[in-house]
Design a protein around this motif. Structure first.
Motif, PDB file in Angstrom:
ATOM      1  N   SER A 298       0.976  -1.290  -0.049  1.00  9.19           N
ATOM      2  CA  SER A 298       0.084   0.033   0.015  1.00  9.19           C
ATOM      3  C   SER A 298       0.941   1.087   0.026  1.00  9.19           C
ATOM      4  N   PHE A 315       0.852   4.775  10.337  1.00  6.41           N
ATOM      5  CA  PHE A 315       0.772   4.715   8.770  1.00  6.41           C
ATOM      6  C   PHE A 315      -0.757   4.745   8.457  1.00  6.41           C
ATOM      7  N   THR A 316      -1.061   5.708   7.515  1.00 10.91           N
ATOM      8  CA  THR A 316      -2.232   5.655   6.862  1.00 10.91           C
ATOM      9  C   THR A 316      -2.182   5.722   5.322  1.00 10.91           C
ATOM     10  N   THR A 317      -2.984   5.101   4.656  1.00  9.45           N
ATOM     11  CA  THR A 317      -3.329   5.075   3.014  1.00  9.45           C
ATOM     12  C   THR A 317      -4.209   6.287   2.788  1.00  9.45           C
ATOM     13  N   THR A 321      -7.633  12.209   5.058  1.00 15.03           N
ATOM     14  CA  THR A 321      -8.849  12.225   5.879  1.00 15.03           C
ATOM     15  C   THR A 321      -8.682  12.505   7.259  1.00 15.03           C
ATOM     16  N   LEU A 413      -2.999  -4.032  14.528  1.00 14.96           N
ATOM     17  CA  LEU A 413      -1.782  -5.323  14.554  1.00 14.96           C
ATOM     18  C   LEU A 413      -0.520  -4.691  14.668  1.00 14.96           C
ATOM     19  N   TYR A 416       2.070  -4.310  11.598  1.00 13.69           N
ATOM     20  CA  TYR A 416       1.647  -3.910  10.316  1.00 13.69           C
ATOM     21  C   TYR A 416       1.943  -2.360  10.592  1.00 13.69           C
ATOM     22  N   LEU A 421      -2.520   3.477  14.678  1.00  7.19           N
ATOM     23  CA  LEU A 421      -3.296   4.164  13.632  1.00  7.19           C
ATOM     24  C   LEU A 421      -3.987   5.360  14.081  1.00  7.19           C
ATOM     25  N   HIS A 427     -15.267   7.228   7.868  1.00  4.79           N
ATOM     26  CA  HIS A 427     -14.762   6.582   6.586  1.00  4.79           C
ATOM     27  C   HIS A 427     -14.078   5.363   6.657  1.00  4.79           C
ATOM     28  N   ASP A 428     -13.990   4.614   7.740  1.00  6.48           N
ATOM     29  CA  ASP A 428     -13.179   3.602   7.912  1.00  6.48           C
ATOM     30  C   ASP A 428     -14.192   2.531   8.892  1.00  6.48           C
ATOM     31  N   ARG A 430     -13.987  -0.347  10.500  1.00  4.57           N
ATOM     32  CA  ARG A 430     -13.562  -0.734  11.633  1.00  4.57           C
ATOM     33  C   ARG A 430     -13.441   0.343  13.019  1.00  4.57           C
ATOM     34  N   LYS A 501       1.932  -6.009   3.439  1.00  2.00           N
ATOM     35  CA  LYS A 501       1.682  -7.064   4.559  1.00  2.00           C
ATOM     36  C   LYS A 501       2.194  -8.174   4.608  1.00  2.00           C
TER      37      LYS A 501
HETATM   38  C1  ANZ Z   1      -6.788   6.392   8.379  1.00  2.00           C
HETATM   39  C2  ANZ Z   1      -7.766   5.973   7.531  1.00  2.00           C
HETATM   40  C3  ANZ Z   1      -8.998   6.555   7.071  1.00  2.00           C
HETATM   41  C4  ANZ Z   1      -7.327   4.544   6.787  1.00  2.00           C
HETATM   42  C5  ANZ Z   1      -9.717   5.696   6.185  1.00  2.00           C
HETATM   43  C6  ANZ Z   1      -8.172   3.824   6.182  1.00  2.00           C
HETATM   44  C7  ANZ Z   1      -9.434   4.338   5.592  1.00  2.00           C
HETATM   45  P1  ANZ Z   1      -4.003  -1.055   4.022  1.00  2.00           P
HETATM   46  O1  ANZ Z   1      -4.609  -0.347   3.069  1.00  2.00           O
HETATM   47  O2  ANZ Z   1      -4.414  -2.578   4.296  1.00  2.00           O
HETATM   48  O3  ANZ Z   1      -2.470  -1.232   3.956  1.00  2.00           O
HETATM   49  N1  ANZ Z   1      -3.801   0.682   9.770  1.00  2.00           N
HETATM   50  C8  ANZ Z   1      -2.799   1.132   9.733  1.00  2.00           C
HETATM   51  N2  ANZ Z   1      -1.925   0.574  10.725  1.00  2.00           N
HETATM   52  C9  ANZ Z   1      -2.815  -0.267  11.070  1.00  2.00           C
HETATM   53  C10 ANZ Z   1      -2.561  -1.715  12.017  1.00  2.00           C
HETATM   54  N3  ANZ Z   1      -1.169  -1.840  12.539  1.00  2.00           N
HETATM   55  N4  ANZ Z   1      -3.245  -2.602  12.081  1.00  2.00           N
HETATM   56  C11 ANZ Z   1      -4.755  -2.524  11.473  1.00  2.00           C
HETATM   57  N5  ANZ Z   1      -4.715  -1.402  10.749  1.00  2.00           N
HETATM   58  C12 ANZ Z   1      -3.935  -0.640  10.576  1.00  2.00           C
HETATM   59  O4  ANZ Z   1      -4.418  -0.577   5.450  1.00  2.00           O
HETATM   60  C13 ANZ Z   1      -4.051   0.873   5.636  1.00  2.00           C
HETATM   61  C14 ANZ Z   1      -5.093   1.356   6.747  1.00  2.00           C
HETATM   62  O5  ANZ Z   1      -5.227   0.438   7.849  1.00  2.00           O
HETATM   63  C15 ANZ Z   1      -4.529   2.700   7.297  1.00  2.00           C
HETATM   64  O6  ANZ Z   1      -5.103   3.760   6.683  1.00  2.00           O
HETATM   65  C16 ANZ Z   1      -4.843   2.508   8.868  1.00  2.00           C
HETATM   66  O7  ANZ Z   1      -6.346   3.187   8.812  1.00  2.00           O
HETATM   67  C17 ANZ Z   1      -5.183   1.077   9.059  1.00  2.00           C
HETATM   68  F1  ANZ Z   1     -10.837   6.260   5.709  1.00  2.00           F
HETATM   69  O8  ANZ Z   1      -5.647   5.401   8.137  1.00  2.00           O
HETATM   70  B1  ANZ Z   1      -6.247   4.135   7.583  1.00  2.00           B
END
Ligand code: ANZ
Length: 946
Positions: A298, A315-317, A321, A413, A416, A421, A427-428, A430, A501
């Motif tokens: 990612s 870490f965020t994708t 947001t 996790l 990861y 996070l 918008h997510d 979980r 991952k």
């Molecule tokens: C804010 C956010 C907003 C996210 C949103 C997603 C959607 P992938 O795409 O699978 O790589 N994340 C980061 N670290 C994590 C961890 N250690 N365990 C579980 N979840 C974790 O997933 C990246 C997204 O998973 C990241 O982007 C973070 O949530 C979460 F509308 O950040 B996201």
């Protein structure tokens, strides 16, 4: 079920008995003559003097079996027959074809059996291999038996250990994106052109520290990692081997998450190449996407929040947001949780749902950790009910200065990203569930409805501007992500970042029946890899194969592998360059994946005692064929269940060997094909117990066993389901050729299909008709004539040739069979008393890849010497494929109004004339003016009227 035709009928009919006689004869002939021996460019298997090596080659491979004691059922050989057909077809095209079958013979079942019975695993393994060879041999698979290896052969696992040493003695150069010998790293560290991992000057380190600094780079390393420790089984388990409630799939013992020092392989170094090179492979899209997901690359950003003076990097994708981040969450076991947890008591205003009933964050965190200790990663990701505790700390959101609470939550996790996070509940999914259960704000920053659930689609941004130059409102996703990252970078709050991952490969098992590690430890516990000359490290004989038993419920116990008990093997005196010293051997064994990670290369050069494979042999069989080609086995057939682990591990090993210059191909398998499965009906009685499927009778859509109604289910074939059909029985009752035809005819190779013994007779009858086209059933005489074939014969023949050639090449054996049946039926009908030889001989050739024994026999009876194996496959003449008449649609003002039949070579004017004479066309034209008439040759007639 027996075959009625095997006991009755004329003397020279093709019966099961005749089939069996022919099959035995030809199988012996092939073996005696080494028919399927494929020559190598150099070495033991090079062509004999005077013979030449064909330039055109083909390497076909099956996923090799584990030699299980249960023997084969008819489902197992489906893929093996298909590859055999493909290999045989290609031999008839003049190719040098490498096809063999080995055995993946290390592993648990033989060891479990040994524990129960005291029989050495080698004994059972060899017996099982013998039995499988016999069963498969009866099917007439054209394997080069000289190349059949078992991963437990000493001459095989010597090289598995050798490859391990190659990987151990390498490091991954990020700049060059490839593995290089560790000696080159040491040179670079010495001259200072490369820094140690922790940035210290290599030359100022003590010898032990230098060793350590080098080890930090190796592609094989020891790590203290979280593993699934199962004291009841005495071994660590892979995630896949642990059930959802935290117990071992085998044995149902408790499994504990525990930090243990383990051998790891740095497969993650290859993440980018493993993803990017998928584009160059001829593999099913499904498998490619499974590998992509498994590697899980990612692109995103690391953003730093602050909680007091503790920075929290996430870490965020979806950096875009950030304005919607209303809380943060860290993995409960992560070290950062320790640094964030407050030592104060919870304030009186803290929500009760946040504290697990404790009065302080520290107590709550401890309690929470205990409650989740036994959960696996998968479970933690999937669990619907979100749990967590408040750490008593607030963090500052860098985009708007908002103070947001920090939780420990197990859906985060530890392994990861950064283990932390930023949660954007709007918008997510979980985060949404967590916020809802814990009463936290949900602030939308994308223009969508968040009243029921998270809004995860694309929409323009809202609520997303600050006074410091960041304004995302109205922007789309990618623009907003880019703008945010730019802003974060300028302010020192974050950087762009790619995450994977994929995890490094846990490479040690505390078992007996596997490859020992070529590693010893000195008195200080430092690991030393053995020099190549000290291989093989032979697996010692033992009396007791079981791991040292420990209390199944004792989470604090440590694994004690069975090899640790063999003290006179463990303690060795060796001279590793500084005089004889006493060392202790590593007592782990390699995982079962090791042998299968490189066996294709040993097939190429199975008897080479100098090298694991000679480069020249490797180049010939698996080298790149054209610029940009990655090389590899030309066709690899097996089940989709190996889409990730096996196929990822073997790609990784192959790439290391490529980087080090040991092979010319950069991928192991150029083309992959997943065959479907043969499935079957199974039946259970009122108690839910399986009853023998072959004795079940059907009446009016209901099923009965010994008069009692039973329930039908559909799925796998297996001994325990009492629905397994042994190939031996089908071979006995119908012959191997019938079994082959039936399995190939059942349906497209990549789909699953139900076995039906009652349908096998249909394939047998097809072969009987084929037989009758050559042999008179009453007299045994050959019935073909020297008559000239008619035009109709030639048309039927050449169409069949053209069709089956295409189908064979595309592994569409089911449509090959359909076309051959049609042609046999045509000849049988046209020539009740004997068809022209020139129409029958090509038929025998076309059938031979699928039914090799009967066609060998017919070929001989037709007067040919030797085997049909290398006879040239028939070619078609184009002129017989052209239709005499063609059907053309007639369009009037763009609508098809009629279809006309005209001679294929008709002149345009004649075609128009036929069209205008057509009744339906005439009706349309009545009273209107024809203003245009166009003939598109071979395609259509176009009329425009007003
Ligand atoms: C804010 C956010 C907003 C996210 C949103 C997603 C959607 P992938 O795409 O699978 O790589 N994340 C980061 N670290 C994590 C961890 N250690 N365990 C579980 N979840 C974790 O997933 C990246 C997204 O998973 C990241 O982007 C973070 O949530 C979460 F509308 O950040 B996201």
């Amino acid at each position: 079920m027996t075959n009625p035709s095997s006991t009755q009928g004329p003397e020279h009919r093709y019966t099961a008995q005749v089939a069996n006689t022919i099959e035995n004869q030809w199988q012996k002939y092939w073996l005696d003559n080494g028919t399927f021996h494929a020559p190598n460019p150099v070495g033991d298997l090079a062509p004999a003097a005077g013979e030449t090596l064909p330039e055109d080659k083909l390497f076909v491979q099956d996923m090799f079996p584990y030699p299980s004691g249960a023997g084969l059922h008819v489902g197992h050989p489906l893929g093996y027959i298909a590859t055999d057909v493909y290999a045989r077809y290609n031999r008839m095209l003049g190719k040098n074809v490498l096809h063999t079958l080995g055995y993946d013979s290390f592993g648990l079942p033989a060891e479990q059996y040994a524990i129960q019975t005291g029989t050495h695993p080698r004994t059972t393994t060899m017996a099982n291999i013998e039995n499988m060879r016999r069963q498969l041999g009866a099917l007439g698979l054209g394997h080069d038996e000289r190349r059949s290896v078992a991963t437990t052969d000493r001459e095989f696992y010597r090289w598995t250990q050798w490859i391990f040493l190659q990987i151990y003695n390498s490091w991954f150069d990020e700049d060059q994106q490839k593995a290089r010998p560790i000696s080159e790293l040491i040179d670079e560290l010495r001259t200072g052109s490369r820094k140690t991992r922790d940035g210290r000057d290599y030359n100022s380190l003590s010898p032990a520290e230098q060793q350590e600094a080098v080890n930090d780079f190796r592609l094989v390393y020891r790590s203290n990692s979280m593993v699934n420790w199962c004291p009841g089984l005495g071994t660590v388990l892979a995630n896949e081997e642990v059930t959802a409630d935290g117990r071992s799939e085998r044995g149902n013992f408790p499994v504990f998450r525990k930090k243990l020092s383990q051998w790891m392989m740095r497969i993650t170094a290859y993440s980018d190449r493993l993803v990017d090179d998928l584009d160059k492979l001829d593999w099913p899209d499904k498998v490619k996407s499974m590998q992509r997901n498994w590697i899980g690359r990612s692109r995103g950003a690391e953003v730093t929040f602050t909680a007091g003076d503790v920075p929290i990097t996430v870490f965020t994708t979806r950096a875009d947001t950030l304005f919607g981040a209303t809380f943060m969450a860290v993995a409960p076991e992560a070290e950062i949780a320790e640094r964030l947890v407050s030592d104060e008591e919870y304030g009186a205003d803290v929500d009760k749902r946040w504290t697990m009933g404790e009065s302080s964050p520290r107590a709550a965190l401890a309690k929470y950790r205990r409650s989740i200790a036994a959960k696996s990663d998968v479970e933690r990701q999937e669990n619907k009910e979100k749990t967590g505790v408040f750490l008593g700390t607030y963090a500052t959101n860098p985009v708007n200065g908002a103070q947001i609470p920090v939780f420990a939550a197990d859906y985060v996790l530890a392994g990861y990203g950064t283990g932390a996070l930023m949660a954007v509940p709007a918008h997510d999914e979980r985060d949404y569930e967590f916020a809802r259960d814990f009463g936290i704000d949900i602030i939308p920053v994308l223009d969508g409805d968040v009243s029921e659930s998270a809004f995860t689609e694309d929409a323009p941004h809202i609520n997303s501007a600050n006074d410091h130059g960041l304004d995302l409102d109205g922007l789309g996703k990618q623009e907003a992500i880019d703008a945010t990252i730019d802003w974060l970078v300028v302010g020192g709050h974050g950087v762009g970042k790619i995450q994977y991952k994929l995890r490094d490969w846990l490479f040690a098992r505390q078992r007996y029946w596997g490859e020992p590690f070529p590693i010893v430890y000195d008195e200080d516990g430092n690991a030393h890899a053995l020099p190549e000359e000290m291989l093989l490290v032979e697996l010692p004989e033992v009396d007791d194969y079981a791991p040292v038993a420990v209390d199944p419920d004792d989470a604090d116990s440590e694994p004690q592998p069975p090899l640790a008990k063999v003290t006179d093997w463990v303690n060795v005196e060796l001279d590793l360059g500084d005089g004889p010293k006493t060392y202790k051997r590593d007592t782990n064994v390699m995982p079962q994946w090791a042998g299968s990670s490189w066996y294709q290369l040993r097939y190429v050069d199975p008897t080479n005692s100098e090298k694991f494979v000679d480069l020249e042999n490797e180049r010939y069989w698996t080298g790149p064929q054209s610029p940009g080609d990655v090389g590899g086995v030309d066709l690899y057939v097996g089940g989709v269940e190996h889409a990730v682990l096996h196929l990822l591990y073997s790609r990784f090993w192959h790439k290391v060997l490529f980087d080090l210059g040991h092979v010319t191909s950069s991928e192991p398998y150029r083309r992959l094909y997943n065959q479907g499965y043969i499935q079957a009906f199974a039946y259970t009685d009122a108690r839910g117990i399986y009853v023998p499927a072959e004795e079940v009778e059907e009446k009016d859509g209901k099923f009965f066993y010994q008069g009692e109604e039973v329930t039908q289910e559909y799925g796998k074939m297996g001994k325990s389901l009492k629905n397994a059909v042994a190939p031996d029985d089908i071979v006995r009752d119908f012959g191997a050729d019938t079994l082959r035809v039936y399995e190939m005819a059942m349906g497209p190779l990549d789909t699953s299909r139900p076995w039906a013994t009652k349908d096998v007779i249909g394939s047998h009858r097809f072969l009987q008709r084929l037989w009758r086209l050559v042999v008179n059933e009453e007299t045994g005489e050959v019935v073909v004539t020297d008559a000239e074939p008619t035009d109709d014969d030639l048309k039927a023949l050449h169409r069949t040739i053209a069709g089956v050639r295409e189908d064979y090449a595309a592994l569409r054996d089911n449509t090959v069979v359909a076309k051959l049946i049609e042609y046999v039926n045509y000849l049988t009908k046209a020539y009740p008393a004997g068809a022209p030889r020139v129409a029958v001989e090509p038929l025998a050739l076309m059938v031979s890849p699928i039914a090799p024994h009967i066609t060998e026999e017919l070929w001989t009876r037709l007067g040919h010497d030797g085997t049909i194996t290398f006879a040239a496959f028939p070619t078609h003449e184009e002129k017989w494929l052209v239709d005499d008449e063609v059907e053309l649609p007639v369009q009037i003002n763009g609508k098809v109004r009629a279809r006309i039949l005209v001679p294929a070579d008709a002149a345009q004017a004649d075609i128009i004339a036929v069209a205008l004479a057509d009744e339906k066309v005439a009706a349309q034209l009545e009273g209107r003016n024809l203003i245009k008439q166009i003939v598109v040759p071979g395609r259509m007639v176009n009329l425009v009227v007003k």
